[in-house]
Scaffold this active site. Structure first.
Site, mmCIF file in Angstrom:
data_model
loop_
_atom_site.group_PDB
_atom_site.id
_atom_site.type_symbol
_atom_site.label_atom_id
_atom_site.label_comp_id
_atom_site.label_asym_id
_atom_site.label_seq_id
_atom_site.Cartn_x
_atom_site.Cartn_y
_atom_site.Cartn_z
ATOM 1 N N SER A 145 5.652 -8.655 -5.651
ATOM 2 C CA SER A 145 6.713 -8.013 -6.434
ATOM 3 C C SER A 145 8.030 -8.599 -5.935
ATOM 4 O O SER A 145 8.060 -9.184 -4.837
ATOM 5 C CB SER A 145 6.689 -6.500 -6.156
ATOM 6 N N TYR A 158 5.943 0.753 -0.782
ATOM 7 C CA TYR A 158 5.699 -0.311 -1.768
ATOM 8 C C TYR A 158 6.225 -1.650 -1.243
ATOM 9 O O TYR A 158 5.525 -2.668 -1.257
ATOM 10 C CB TYR A 158 6.395 0.072 -3.078
HETATM 11 P P1 NAD Z 1 -0.064 -0.074 -14.196
HETATM 12 O O1 NAD Z 1 -0.026 1.208 -13.454
HETATM 13 O O2 NAD Z 1 0.520 -0.141 -15.548
HETATM 14 O O3 NAD Z 1 -1.550 -0.649 -14.207
HETATM 15 C C1 NAD Z 1 -2.262 -0.745 -12.988
HETATM 16 C C2 NAD Z 1 -3.751 -0.737 -13.240
HETATM 17 O O4 NAD Z 1 -4.405 -0.808 -11.960
HETATM 18 C C3 NAD Z 1 -4.237 0.554 -13.915
HETATM 19 O O5 NAD Z 1 -5.185 0.240 -14.901
HETATM 20 C C4 NAD Z 1 -4.867 1.345 -12.761
HETATM 21 O O6 NAD Z 1 -5.918 2.200 -13.189
HETATM 22 C C5 NAD Z 1 -5.377 0.221 -11.875
HETATM 23 N N1 NAD Z 1 -5.522 0.620 -10.463
HETATM 24 C C6 NAD Z 1 -4.583 1.218 -9.687
HETATM 25 N N2 NAD Z 1 -5.102 1.464 -8.470
HETATM 26 C C7 NAD Z 1 -6.378 1.019 -8.483
HETATM 27 C C8 NAD Z 1 -7.417 1.002 -7.534
HETATM 28 N N3 NAD Z 1 -7.265 1.527 -6.300
HETATM 29 N N4 NAD Z 1 -8.603 0.439 -7.859
HETATM 30 C C9 NAD Z 1 -8.786 -0.076 -9.101
HETATM 31 N N5 NAD Z 1 -7.847 -0.057 -10.067
HETATM 32 C C10 NAD Z 1 -6.651 0.474 -9.754
HETATM 33 O O7 NAD Z 1 0.713 -1.116 -13.228
HETATM 34 P P2 NAD Z 1 1.312 -2.557 -13.566
HETATM 35 O O8 NAD Z 1 2.760 -2.416 -13.791
HETATM 36 O O9 NAD Z 1 0.461 -3.268 -14.535
HETATM 37 O O10 NAD Z 1 1.153 -3.218 -12.121
HETATM 38 C C11 NAD Z 1 0.125 -4.116 -11.799
HETATM 39 C C12 NAD Z 1 0.491 -4.803 -10.492
HETATM 40 O O11 NAD Z 1 1.741 -5.476 -10.655
HETATM 41 C C13 NAD Z 1 0.676 -3.854 -9.316
HETATM 42 O O12 NAD Z 1 0.196 -4.464 -8.140
HETATM 43 C C14 NAD Z 1 2.174 -3.689 -9.248
HETATM 44 O O13 NAD Z 1 2.627 -3.345 -7.974
HETATM 45 C C15 NAD Z 1 2.627 -5.080 -9.633
HETATM 46 N N6 NAD Z 1 3.998 -5.160 -10.125
HETATM 47 C C16 NAD Z 1 4.346 -4.633 -11.313
HETATM 48 C C17 NAD Z 1 5.643 -4.756 -11.732
HETATM 49 C C18 NAD Z 1 6.093 -4.236 -13.065
HETATM 50 O O14 NAD Z 1 7.293 -4.343 -13.350
HETATM 51 N N7 NAD Z 1 5.230 -3.715 -13.896
HETATM 52 C C19 NAD Z 1 6.606 -5.383 -10.928
HETATM 53 C C20 NAD Z 1 6.199 -5.906 -9.715
HETATM 54 C C21 NAD Z 1 4.899 -5.801 -9.331
#
Ligand code: NAD
Length: 260
Positions: A145, A158
């Site tokens: 991130s 985080y």
């Molecule tokens: P989201 O919450 O929209 O989707 C995450 C998915 O991961 C969900 O389907 C959830 O059920 C699954 N999940 C969560 N914990 C789990 C576990 N222990 N085992 C199996 N599945 C699990 O989140 P997102 O925004 O798509 O984020 C995905 C990744 O990207 C994460 O690592 C997040 O930290 C990272 N990220 C996202 C952003 C953003 O702006 N969306 C920015 C930086 C980093």
């Protein structure tokens, strides 16, 4: 660009958000996918949607909590049983935790964020790397991130875990480059997924849309990222067209992390 025909790629956190978008792009380029998530219902819907959109790709779903080591071993074993090999891992599942100042951070939430964001990513590499070695190499993309490069107020757990993901990525690249395994991390800024929508609710419970607009107005592009933007970067990094990028933490944030 980035032909993935014949490649077998595991996507964690595939049921929604960045995992779902990347799965869509990877399948559009011909990959066969193992879709992993702990939300079994949403995972089934994702599989049905992708299968009807990309009838030539094969999809395996495995319900797993990535913070449980046996679950991770199982999703890798099931992939090899079904497809005979693994070519790539999109190590994406993660959670934000709750926003709070450092000294007030709930320790149980802190530990949960470590279990999922740090150990879940570690277990993924631990069990996938031996399969990539057997297969003559492969590609790994871990999800950090901008919070893995810089601080983000009220998100100590985080930020700590995402810096750890960046560090583990560099180590994996050093240790397994000799096996033709290229490992990178991506560092998304604010990309509009369910996780980020939830974060805006925490910032402004009465008017999350205003919080979203204020945040977007600070970005050089004046918008949030689209999950498909991230999916295209991931597809490149997981393809053979990425021949020499390894050990990098690549920001995908509209340029925001360069602002002073
Ligand atoms: P989201 O919450 O929209 O989707 C995450 C998915 O991961 C969900 O389907 C959830 O059920 C699954 N999940 C969560 N914990 C789990 C576990 N222990 N085992 C199996 N599945 C699990 O989140 P997102 O925004 O798509 O984020 C995905 C990744 O990207 C994460 O690592 C997040 O930290 C990272 N990220 C996202 C952003 C953003 O702006 N969306 C920015 C930086 C980093």
């Amino acid at each position: 660009m980035a032909n993935l025909k014949g490649k077998v790629i595991i996507v964690t956190g595939a049921a929604m958000g960045l995992g779902l978008a990347a799965a869509d792009v990877l399948a559009s380029k011909g990959a066969d996918l193992t879709l992993v998530d702990y939300n079994a219902e949403a995972l089934d819907k994702t599989k049905a949607d992708l299968q009807s959109k990309y009838p030539e790709s094969k999809f395996l779903t495995v319900t797993a909590d990535v913070s449980v080591e046996e679950n991770v071993k199982n999703y890798v074993d099931e992939t090899v049983k079904t497809f005979g090999k693994v070519d790539g891992l999109y190590n994406n599942a993660g959670i934000e935790g709750k926003q709070a100042p450092l000294i007030d951070y709930d320790i149980n939430i802190f530990k949960k964020v470590i279990d999922i964001n740090l150990l879940g990513v570690y277990y993924g590499m631990k069990y996938v790397i031996p399969e990539l070695q057997k297969n003559g190499g492969g590609r790994i993309v871990n999800v950090a991130s901008v919070g893995g490069i810089r601080g983000v107020s009220n998100q100590t757990a985080y930020v700590a875990t995402k810096h750890a993901v960046a560090g583990m990525t560099k180590n994996a690249a050093l240790e397994y480059g000799k096996d033709n395994i290229l490992t990178n991390a991506i560092a998304p800024g604010a990309i509009l997924t369910p996780m980020v929508a939830e974060a805006f609710k925490q910032v402004n419970p009465n008017d999350p849309k205003t919080a979203e607009k204020e945040y977007a107005s600070r970005n050089p592009t004046r918008r949030l990222g689209d999950p498909m933007d991230v999916g295209h970067l991931v597809a490149y990094l997981l393809s053979d067209e990425n021949g020499y990028v390894s050990g990098q933490v690549i920001a995908i944030d509209g340029g925001e992390s360069n602002m002073y």
